[in-house]
Design an enzyme around this catalytic site. Structure first.
Site, PDB file in Angstrom:
ATOM      1  N   TYR A  42      15.029  30.125   8.258  1.00 57.38           N
ATOM      2  CA  TYR A  42      13.822  30.818   8.719  1.00 57.38           C
ATOM      3  C   TYR A  42      13.772  30.867  10.237  1.00 57.38           C
ATOM      4  O   TYR A  42      14.044  29.868  10.910  1.00 57.38           O
ATOM      5  CB  TYR A  42      12.567  30.093   8.230  1.00 57.38           C
ATOM      6  CG  TYR A  42      12.244  30.290   6.769  1.00 57.38           C
ATOM      7  CD1 TYR A  42      12.004  31.557   6.252  1.00 57.38           C
ATOM      8  CD2 TYR A  42      12.144  29.188   5.926  1.00 57.38           C
ATOM      9  CE1 TYR A  42      11.686  31.722   4.909  1.00 57.38           C
ATOM     10  CE2 TYR A  42      11.817  29.346   4.586  1.00 57.38           C
ATOM     11  CZ  TYR A  42      11.585  30.609   4.073  1.00 57.38           C
ATOM     12  OH  TYR A  42      11.262  30.764   2.759  1.00 57.38           O
ATOM     13  N   LYS A  52       0.843  -1.202   0.000  1.00 61.73           N
ATOM     14  CA  LYS A  52       0.000   0.000   0.000  1.00 61.73           C
ATOM     15  C   LYS A  52       0.880   1.254   0.000  1.00 61.73           C
ATOM     16  O   LYS A  52       2.091   1.167   0.257  1.00 61.73           O
ATOM     17  CB  LYS A  52      -0.941  -0.024   1.210  1.00 61.73           C
ATOM     18  CG  LYS A  52      -0.252  -0.227   2.544  1.00 61.73           C
ATOM     19  CD  LYS A  52      -1.240  -0.687   3.616  1.00 61.73           C
ATOM     20  CE  LYS A  52      -0.560  -0.695   4.977  1.00 61.73           C
ATOM     21  NZ  LYS A  52      -1.413  -1.254   6.033  1.00 61.73           N
ATOM     22  N   ARG A  74     -10.959  -1.084  14.070  1.00 62.14           N
ATOM     23  CA  ARG A  74     -10.672  -0.276  12.890  1.00 62.14           C
ATOM     24  C   ARG A  74     -11.454  -0.914  11.754  1.00 62.14           C
ATOM     25  O   ARG A  74     -12.673  -0.812  11.720  1.00 62.14           O
ATOM     26  CB  ARG A  74      -9.153  -0.228  12.647  1.00 62.14           C
ATOM     27  CG  ARG A  74      -8.717   0.853  11.692  1.00 62.14           C
ATOM     28  CD  ARG A  74      -7.207   0.885  11.490  1.00 62.14           C
ATOM     29  NE  ARG A  74      -6.683  -0.316  10.840  1.00 62.14           N
ATOM     30  CZ  ARG A  74      -5.467  -0.417  10.325  1.00 62.14           C
ATOM     31  NH1 ARG A  74      -4.622   0.607  10.411  1.00 62.14           N
ATOM     32  NH2 ARG A  74      -5.054  -1.528   9.754  1.00 62.14           N
ATOM     33  N   MET A  96      10.961  24.298   2.561  1.00 61.95           N
ATOM     34  CA  MET A  96      10.197  23.477   1.616  1.00 61.95           C
ATOM     35  C   MET A  96      11.085  22.644   0.695  1.00 61.95           C
ATOM     36  O   MET A  96      10.865  21.456   0.504  1.00 61.95           O
ATOM     37  CB  MET A  96       9.290  24.385   0.770  1.00 61.95           C
ATOM     38  CG  MET A  96       8.347  23.619  -0.140  1.00 61.95           C
ATOM     39  SD  MET A  96       7.413  24.715  -1.217  1.00 61.95           S
ATOM     40  CE  MET A  96       6.419  25.617  -0.025  1.00 61.95           C
TER      41      MET A  96
HETATM   42  C1  LIG Z   1      -0.554  -2.149   6.721  1.00 60.25           C
HETATM   43  C2  LIG Z   1      -1.131  -3.500   6.999  1.00 60.25           C
HETATM   44  C3  LIG Z   1      -0.307  -4.614   7.074  1.00 60.25           C
HETATM   45  C4  LIG Z   1       1.205  -4.507   7.048  1.00 60.25           C
HETATM   46  O1  LIG Z   1       1.626  -4.010   8.293  1.00 60.25           O
HETATM   47  P1  LIG Z   1       3.189  -3.806   8.633  1.00 60.25           P
HETATM   48  O2  LIG Z   1       3.191  -3.398  10.056  1.00 60.25           O
HETATM   49  O3  LIG Z   1       3.673  -2.732   7.721  1.00 60.25           O
HETATM   50  O4  LIG Z   1       3.853  -5.104   8.377  1.00 60.25           O
HETATM   51  C5  LIG Z   1      -0.901  -5.862   7.216  1.00 60.25           C
HETATM   52  N1  LIG Z   1      -2.249  -5.981   7.303  1.00 60.25           N
HETATM   53  C6  LIG Z   1      -3.070  -4.928   7.266  1.00 60.25           C
HETATM   54  C7  LIG Z   1      -4.531  -5.140   7.385  1.00 60.25           C
HETATM   55  C8  LIG Z   1      -2.548  -3.646   7.124  1.00 60.25           C
HETATM   56  O5  LIG Z   1      -3.356  -2.590   7.118  1.00 60.25           O
END
Ligand SMILES: *Cc1c(COP(=O)(O)O)cnc(C)c1O
Length: 332
Positions: free
Chosen positions: A230, A32, A115, A278
């Site tokens: 800055y 992701k 979640r 930046m």
């Molecule tokens: C992001 C995620 C992972 C991977 O988690 P890491 O801590 O980066 O290994 C696995 N399962 C779900 C559902 C996630 O959201």
């Protein structure tokens, strides 16, 4: 002159193989956020070549792009769920998504994170589904002693019992190192592939996979008393040599590293002085060999994402996924 992001695909593949050896069963690649900022397509191809056959992304568009890059064969699943796309499987997180599903799915059950995922109590209301994996996600895997780990393990065992014969997917990066009872048919590591320590507080078993270099585009010698940047937050206490590099918070070098970051030049640690701006960041390179055009390492094996993140008050995950799009990426 441009900053360069070197990505070591061999090291990522080696990390995947290492995780598979520790897990002792199948291991996916979680790609992701554009492969944690390092390029989902390039990393996906490298993992495929190493033997990985299961991939997770967060969004449908990421899944479609990854499928196109990897070709038919490996599983591509979308963690956030969606309705309908050939060849990319949704992760079903609630009853509405379950009712809308019409092909193979993964079923995500929440066991203690509140979640994503169905409540255990909702499982009895599921319509018939083609479930290929039943999965859950650990909230505290990076804290082995946290009681929630054992609680989630127990709840997930009960969920698995309700889906006899369906493969299970449990551990993320840190979960792979929790040992007995946290294994499954398919682990889902992301961060550890990219060298983030899955065992915080203990030596990092993973290899560093990146080096982020920014060119020095200005060098100046300043007398004691000279303010830099800055807000004039840093003032030279002695005659100093200041190197300004072409990367700043727009490139994901966080502003919270102002007066705190640490780079590496010619093998020597060099501190950030003044505010990160930046497009530019200044370093005190007094006493270090430096010339215009030299590359100063913002992040790499000697100042890895975890260490820099600690200085910035964040985690390696956030540093990597914040890497901007202005770098030239070089894959090895
Ligand atoms: C992001 C995620 C992972 C991977 O988690 P890491 O801590 O980066 O290994 C696995 N399962 C779900 C559902 C996630 O959201």
């Amino acid at each position: 002159m441009q900053a360069l992001l070197h990505v070591d695909l061999q090291a990522i593949a080696a990390n995947w193989l290492r995780l598979r050896a520790v897990h002792g069963a199948d291991v996916a690649g979680v790609l992701k956020a554009d492969g944690y900022g390092l390029g989902a397509v390039e990393v996906g191809r490298a993992l495929l070549a190493a033997g990985c056959r299961h991939f997770f992304v967060a969004h449908l568009a990421e899944g479609v792009a990854l499928r196109a890059a990897l070709g038919p064969g490996p599983m591509v699943a979308v963690l956030n769920g969606f309705e309908g796309a050939a060849d990319v499987w949704p992760v079903v997180n609630n009853l509405a998504a379950a009712r809308a599903a019409c092909g193979p799915v993964l079923l995500h059950v929440d066991t203690g994170m509140a979640r994503l995922g169905l409540d255990v109590a909702e499982l009895s209301a599921l319509p018939p589904l083609d479930v290929r994996y039943v999965m859950t996600h650990l909230a505290c895997a990076d804290e082995p002693a946290h009681p929630l780990n054992a609680a989630q393990k127990g709840r997930f065992a009960a969920v698995q019992a309700a889906f006899p014969g369906v493969p299970a997917s449990f551990a993320n990066s840190s979960g792979i190192f929790l040992g007995e009872g946290f294994g499954s048919d398919l682990a889902r590591p992301g961060a550890a592939l990219f060298g983030i320590n899955p065992t915080p507080g203990r030596p990092n078993p993973m290899r560093c996979v990146l080096r982020l270099d920014a060119p020095i585009i200005q060098l100046r010698d300043v007398p004691a008393g000279t303010p830099v940047g800055y807000g004039a937050t840093w003032v030279a206490q002695r005659p100093s040599r200041i190197a300004t590099v072409a990367a700043g918070y727009a490139d994901g070098y966080p502003r919270s590293l102002s007066d705190r970051g640490l780079g590496v030049l010619a093998g020597r640690p060099v501190p950030v002085v003044g505010r990160v701006s930046m497009d530019l960041t200044a370093f005190d390179v007094t006493g270090v060999e430096a010339a215009l055009g030299d590359m100063l390492t913002l992040m790499g094996p000697e100042n890895p994402p975890d260490a820099l993140a600690a200085r910035a008050g964040t985690i390696g995950y956030e540093l990597l996924t914040s890497l901007g799009s202005r770098y030239r990426r070089i894959y090895r």
